[in-house]
Design an enzyme around this catalytic site. Sequence first.
Site, PDB file in Angstrom:
ATOM      1  N   ARG A  21      47.408  39.326  36.822  1.00 44.96           N
ATOM      2  CA  ARG A  21      46.963  40.708  37.042  1.00 44.96           C
ATOM      3  C   ARG A  21      47.963  41.731  36.483  1.00 44.96           C
ATOM      4  O   ARG A  21      47.546  42.680  35.807  1.00 44.96           O
ATOM      5  CB  ARG A  21      46.692  40.937  38.532  1.00 44.96           C
ATOM      6  N   ASN A  39      41.642  39.726  42.002  1.00 45.91           N
ATOM      7  CA  ASN A  39      41.354  38.309  42.194  1.00 45.91           C
ATOM      8  C   ASN A  39      40.031  38.151  42.920  1.00 45.91           C
ATOM      9  O   ASN A  39      39.658  38.994  43.755  1.00 45.91           O
ATOM     10  CB  ASN A  39      42.446  37.633  43.026  1.00 45.91           C
TER      11      ASN A  39
END
EC number: 6.2.-.-
Length: 751
Positions: A21, A39
């Site tokens: 990320r 996520n």
Amino acid sequence: MTTLKRVDVHVEGVVQGVGFRPFVHALARRLGLAGRVHNDVNGVHIEVEGALAGVEEFLTALERDAPALSEIERVTVVSARPTGHNGFTIAAGIPSGPLRPLVRADGATCDDCLRELADPDDRRHGYPFINCANCGPRFTIVRGVPYDRPLTTMAGFGMCQACAAEYHDPGNRRHHAQPTCCPACGPRLRLRDARGTELCGDPVAGAVTLLRAGRVVAVKGLGGFHLAVPAADERAAALLRGRKHREEQPFAVMTADLAQARRLCEIDEHAAELLTGRARPIVLLPRLPGAPVAASVAPATRSLGLMLPYTALHHLLLAELAQPMVLTGGNVSGEPIAYEDDDALTRLSGIADAFLIHDRPIHVRADDSVVRPMAGEVTVLRRARGYAPEPLAMRWPAPRPVLACGAELKSTFCLVEGRRAFVSQHIGNLENHETLRSFVESIDHFCGLFGIRPQIVAHDLHPGYLSTRHAKEIRGVELLGVQHHHAHIASCLADNGDPGPVLGVALDGLGHGPDGTLWGGEFLRADLTSFERLGHLAQIPMPGGSAAVRQPWRMTAAYLGDGHPGLDVARLDVARRNPWADALRLAPGSPLTSSAARLFDAVAALLGVRDKITYAGQAVVELEQHADPAERGTYEARITHGDLLVVEAADLVRAAAADLAAGTGTRAIAGRFHNGLADAVARACDALRSATGLTAVALSGGMFQNALLLEATVERLRAAGFRVLKHVRVPPGDGGVSLGQAAVAAARDRA
């Protein structure tokens, strides 16, 4: 006017807990794109929009520049309507079903962390537990999912203000790196004596002082304890070998860097990549003449198992020691490695003079992985730290979740759900309570970690295997027995994504045959659902049953009978004169076997290479190492045809005995034997091709961990026009059997 484009991107694979990320965030901001990343239960979801060129570059760089510890399996891109929003954010995870995260294997310390480790001005200078999102412990510290700090063994270490700031900064490489810590808030290193008393002073310097004095030091690593001595110190290496009760099996050696490694072994570019890669396995490589390694480190072998440091602690130790060190499993031979502090202090107190330990618990035991370059590729011989628990992609999905319990020796298990096969880390030989407990606990851990509840449980047909017994104790599941050698060939097929049918050549030690004999030199027609035995090495008695495995000369007696013209059998070992006669008297009532390993035993004993076995597969290993790899001569084994094709392997032993009686050197004889067996395999496959029309051959079984045999066999089969399948991702030996069992169970469930 700028053309705007918006896409929804879903990334599956090992993309959580590896800095994915923050990488996406930085990439989007660099390209001036808007959107968010978060996520989800199956991976990472990205919404991104901006200039057409920027979005296209984003999609390219997403896979090209992904973080080192990530492994992308699939990227799905769907066009969407632009919203005109500005800025790019990292959003909280959005649950929408049961968690299916993939846990990354432990990774070697990255270059960025090593620079900090060596920088006197950095706050983590010399800190043994330095890590970031690109490296460090993963699998061995995870207790549950989702992969967050409270569910790791770092839960007891609260982050200091400086570490917390890094952890929450999307632009920092420690963003959401769960093991993030520093000397102010993280684990601490201690040096204790054999009684457990803490020793004063710098633990690393103290441990190195002991190593230089020839003492044995137990070192707590990522997945368990190791035992260390200087690799060039013969007295220390012999002392360790005696205390560990490891009579002759080679020790692994760790070097500080490639330059040091190149003083010990032949290392080409490919081997260098293996040694320096993130997995940092033990790599089996040819030893250089005169390499400064004690004779007791790797007796009776021309190879060394080399590895490079994979933790900051290893780097610190080797920098201080300034020479290679033996780093072998922290256990008494036959037991699993110790990984809990109190257990290590108890079990290793008679072996180690001191313990270099720390207070970060290890949740999952994991040995070092072992790989070997063979036949132009790399074959994993032991799959553990650095590889497990990352899934292997299966070409066809399993309709229902499968647990495969594997074999008895070099045990692993395998969980399959959909197209993912989770092969466990190497567990060991299921011969004692501690190893069996580790096996059962690891199955439970994997099931919980990956949210898999098996509906089918596959097992070996041997009723005495503890893995089979455990399978039959599981309630509420469908049981499936898989013949050992079919599982070997199915494992090779799954490793290569090939459905078969193929001609399967399974050469190994011993496996339970449906006909009541002990198989081990098999020619099969096999696919993922079924097999047919087409041929085998000629069956021969094993004088004394299991005693023949421990005493190879018994197999020499079985193959040669009363001897061979011109060969004085008794001169091979005077102490064997009467036992040889006893073995021949036992032979008629002994179990029959077609085992290739027992064939190697017979030749190894004949040549004086190995007369007594102290570890599994020893005669095979040492006969390969004894053989002249440049030898081009060969022996011929007759092939007979009846209901089944039979390779008369006794011809190879008799030819070797004749050459020995004629004064031929044993290294040349060993080379000719390897060539003769490879020739026999190729000729047998050629005969079976004529009968079946099959043009692909799958090679499996522990004998194909022998590089000399594998390469000679592959060369001959390819010259004969066969397509050859061999193992790469899982071991050819019993460590790969669980994948084969799982592949068979899934294929039969699809049928």
